[in-house]
Write a protein that holds these residues in place. Structure first.
Motif, PDB file in Angstrom:
ATOM      1  N   HIS A 135      39.209  44.883  36.748  1.00 34.16           N
ATOM      2  CA  HIS A 135      38.405  45.959  37.545  1.00 34.16           C
ATOM      3  C   HIS A 135      39.532  46.755  38.259  1.00 34.16           C
ATOM      4  O   HIS A 135      39.432  47.143  39.631  1.00 34.16           O
ATOM      5  CB  HIS A 135      37.691  44.970  38.638  1.00 34.16           C
ATOM      6  CG  HIS A 135      36.181  44.406  38.085  1.00 34.16           C
ATOM      7  ND1 HIS A 135      35.392  45.410  37.921  1.00 34.16           N
ATOM      8  CD2 HIS A 135      36.045  43.197  37.826  1.00 34.16           C
ATOM      9  CE1 HIS A 135      34.378  44.541  37.456  1.00 34.16           C
ATOM     10  NE2 HIS A 135      34.796  43.102  37.296  1.00 34.16           N
ATOM     11  N   ASP A 136      40.166  47.458  37.441  1.00 32.80           N
ATOM     12  CA  ASP A 136      41.010  48.600  37.887  1.00 32.80           C
ATOM     13  C   ASP A 136      42.524  48.085  38.713  1.00 32.80           C
ATOM     14  O   ASP A 136      43.091  49.255  38.799  1.00 32.80           O
ATOM     15  CB  ASP A 136      40.551  49.493  38.584  1.00 32.80           C
ATOM     16  CG  ASP A 136      39.046  50.184  37.962  1.00 32.80           C
ATOM     17  OD1 ASP A 136      39.255  50.498  36.964  1.00 32.80           O
ATOM     18  OD2 ASP A 136      38.117  50.123  38.500  1.00 32.80           O
ATOM     19  N   ASP A 137      42.591  46.798  38.596  1.00 35.36           N
ATOM     20  CA  ASP A 137      43.798  46.162  39.455  1.00 35.36           C
ATOM     21  C   ASP A 137      44.876  46.187  38.726  1.00 35.36           C
ATOM     22  O   ASP A 137      45.158  45.162  38.356  1.00 35.36           O
ATOM     23  CB  ASP A 137      43.374  45.263  40.392  1.00 35.36           C
ATOM     24  CG  ASP A 137      44.527  44.777  41.239  1.00 35.36           C
ATOM     25  OD1 ASP A 137      45.702  45.251  41.172  1.00 35.36           O
ATOM     26  OD2 ASP A 137      44.238  43.906  42.113  1.00 35.36           O
ATOM     27  N   ALA A 138      45.848  47.272  38.252  1.00 33.30           N
ATOM     28  CA  ALA A 138      46.758  47.278  37.333  1.00 33.30           C
ATOM     29  C   ALA A 138      47.957  46.236  37.851  1.00 33.30           C
ATOM     30  O   ALA A 138      48.540  45.325  37.166  1.00 33.30           O
ATOM     31  CB  ALA A 138      47.375  48.473  37.057  1.00 33.30           C
ATOM     32  N   GLN A 139      48.104  46.256  39.281  1.00 36.81           N
ATOM     33  CA  GLN A 139      49.048  45.049  39.600  1.00 36.81           C
ATOM     34  C   GLN A 139      48.910  43.881  39.692  1.00 36.81           C
ATOM     35  O   GLN A 139      49.726  43.075  39.251  1.00 36.81           O
ATOM     36  CB  GLN A 139      49.351  45.609  41.283  1.00 36.81           C
ATOM     37  CG  GLN A 139      49.923  46.961  41.517  1.00 36.81           C
ATOM     38  CD  GLN A 139      50.130  47.151  42.925  1.00 36.81           C
ATOM     39  OE1 GLN A 139      49.503  46.618  43.731  1.00 36.81           O
ATOM     40  NE2 GLN A 139      50.927  48.379  43.135  1.00 36.81           N
ATOM     41  N   LYS A 140      47.497  43.764  39.544  1.00 35.61           N
ATOM     42  CA  LYS A 140      46.968  42.145  39.073  1.00 35.61           C
ATOM     43  C   LYS A 140      47.352  41.869  37.847  1.00 35.61           C
ATOM     44  O   LYS A 140      47.778  40.795  37.383  1.00 35.61           O
ATOM     45  CB  LYS A 140      45.550  41.873  39.735  1.00 35.61           C
ATOM     46  CG  LYS A 140      45.203  40.461  39.131  1.00 35.61           C
ATOM     47  CD  LYS A 140      43.727  40.221  40.023  1.00 35.61           C
ATOM     48  CE  LYS A 140      42.666  40.931  39.157  1.00 35.61           C
ATOM     49  NZ  LYS A 140      41.286  40.589  39.709  1.00 35.61           N
ATOM     50  N   VAL A 141      47.020  42.785  36.952  1.00 40.55           N
ATOM     51  CA  VAL A 141      47.276  42.487  35.471  1.00 40.55           C
ATOM     52  C   VAL A 141      48.666  42.245  35.353  1.00 40.55           C
ATOM     53  O   VAL A 141      49.003  41.254  34.761  1.00 40.55           O
ATOM     54  CB  VAL A 141      46.658  43.825  34.756  1.00 40.55           C
ATOM     55  CG1 VAL A 141      47.237  43.624  33.350  1.00 40.55           C
ATOM     56  CG2 VAL A 141      45.345  44.190  34.924  1.00 40.55           C
ATOM     57  N   ALA A 142      49.564  42.905  35.962  1.00 36.36           N
ATOM     58  CA  ALA A 142      50.965  42.881  35.746  1.00 36.36           C
ATOM     59  C   ALA A 142      51.481  41.468  36.283  1.00 36.36           C
ATOM     60  O   ALA A 142      52.074  40.843  35.757  1.00 36.36           O
ATOM     61  CB  ALA A 142      51.855  43.967  36.500  1.00 36.36           C
TER      62      ALA A 142
END
Ligand SMILES: [Fe+2]
Length: 374
Positions: A135-142
């Motif tokens: 859901h758009d949270d690139a930092q969480k993906v990282a």
């Protein structure tokens, strides 16, 4: 040109590759490279292989015209050998003017050389990193990629809802693509399984410009040696007639189309010879507990359409997301032939598929793990 004047320097500086490159649809004989340029350009990919005298250039050509005067590229590289390493770089010439009888090019740029290895024909085992509901949270993906066995993985699988809705061209890049490019996607592909949220927003219909759709479909089957990955596109969660869709969704029929496709696909020799059979679908075909809300519509449809096919085709594992809660439904409890693992929105799955079966390791953002051997 860079040293002539500050003005030219800034012009040259302005024209650049602003997203990518990222690998899509990496198979034994081909790959597609996605990237964008900051201004309209004529772009291509140069590829070097072992023993090649010089790099080969690949373009997108449609009806005799080489694609140009565009910014968003998906260039298919074909004719590759299985299990071989290749180098590639992007090249682009800015198109300053495009008159009917005169084209004026600006600066040319090239990316640095990157490499990838095509999928070998024989693989004893394969492994994948799976993230969903970012859901758009690139930092969480990282953070989740950082907790995973990314280095060992053959591919990353984004199992849907990596964005919440697409209403401008940057959403998929900001949400999960740019971070993927930074961490792995220049050299290792990701498979994007569409979630219900990627269908939302006034640019949801453009999502196929950001991720590969082999054969022009979001649903597909990928083979990694003895492992088959069936990707389904489970569509929206609510009925097509729900007012929020404004009468422009047709997912019931689309899911039936996929069931007809899968029924034929599992009859193929290749599939029947495959040891481990895994389905990737954003919305699961079963969620524990009766759900009579509109949001429960897709689960009921998926259950009715696909569970009989999964049992007949001897599917081993169904992996899903969507619920933002974790569930493990083992076959012996559900009465089906396959297990279901539903990942939540704050954990990463390391999936290993080999001769000894399938192993699923779920790690949350704090590093807590849950090992499941199927
Ligand atoms: Fe979802």
């Amino acid at each position: 040109m860079f040293f002539v004047s500050n003005i030219l320097l800034s012009v040259a500086d302005d024209f650049r590759f602003n997203h990518g490159p990222y690998l899509q649809n990496l198979g034994s004989n081909e790959v597609t490279l996605f990237f964008t340029t900051s201004a309209r350009a004529f772009s291509w990919v140069e590829v070097k292989g072992d023993g090649w005298e010089k790099p080969k250039c690949f373009y997108t050509v449609n009806d005799g015209l080489v694609q140009a005067y565009n910014t968003q590229n998906a260039i298919r590289v074909t004719g590759l050998e299985p299990g071989c390493e290749y180098s590639y770089r992007l090249v682009a010439k800015e198109m300053k003017q495009f008159h009917p009888y005169k084209i004026v090019y600006g600066d040319s740029i090239a990316s640095r050389w990157e490499s990838f290895t095509t999928v070998p024909e024989k693989m004893d085992s394969s492994s994948f990193v799976i993230i969903n509901d970012g859901h758009d949270d690139a930092q969480k993906v990282a953070r989740l990629l950082g907790r995973s066995q990314l280095k060992k993985a053959d591919a990353v699988i984004y199992l849907g809802d990596m964005t919440s809705y697409i209403d401008n061209a940057d959403v998929p890049y900001k949400g999960f693509i740019d971070v993927s490019v930074d961490m792995f996607a220049r050299n290792k592909p990701f498979i994007a399984v569409r979630g219900n949220h990627e269908t939302r927003g006034n640019m949801g219909r453009d999502y196929g410009n950001y991720v590969a759709r082999p054969g022009g479909r979001f649903y597909n089957i990928y083979y990694y040696g003895e492992t088959a990955l069936i990707v389904l596109d489970t569509g929206e969660d609510k009925p097509d007639t729900h007012p929020v869709y404004g009468g422009i969704n047709r997912f019931d029929e689309y899911r039936r189309e996929q069931a007809r496709w899968l029924e034929e696909e599992v009859k193929s020799k290749r599939f029947r010879k495959t040891r481990n059979r895994i389905v990737l679908m954003h919305i699961p075909p079963i969620i524990p507990g009766e759900d009579n809300s509109p949001e429960g519509h897709a689960v009921k449809e998926l259950s009715k359409l696909f569970i009989p096919i999964f049992n007949k085709a001897k599917i081993d594992l169904v992996l899903s997301g969507h619920t933002h809660r974790q569930y493990v439904l083992l076959s012996k409890l559900s009465g089906n032939i396959f297990d279901i693992v539903i990942n939540d929105n704050k954990s990463v799955v390391d999936l290993k598929s080999g001769k000894d079966g399938i192993r699923v390791k779920i790690t949350n953002e704090n590093g807590l793990t849950n090992d499941i051997i199927l």
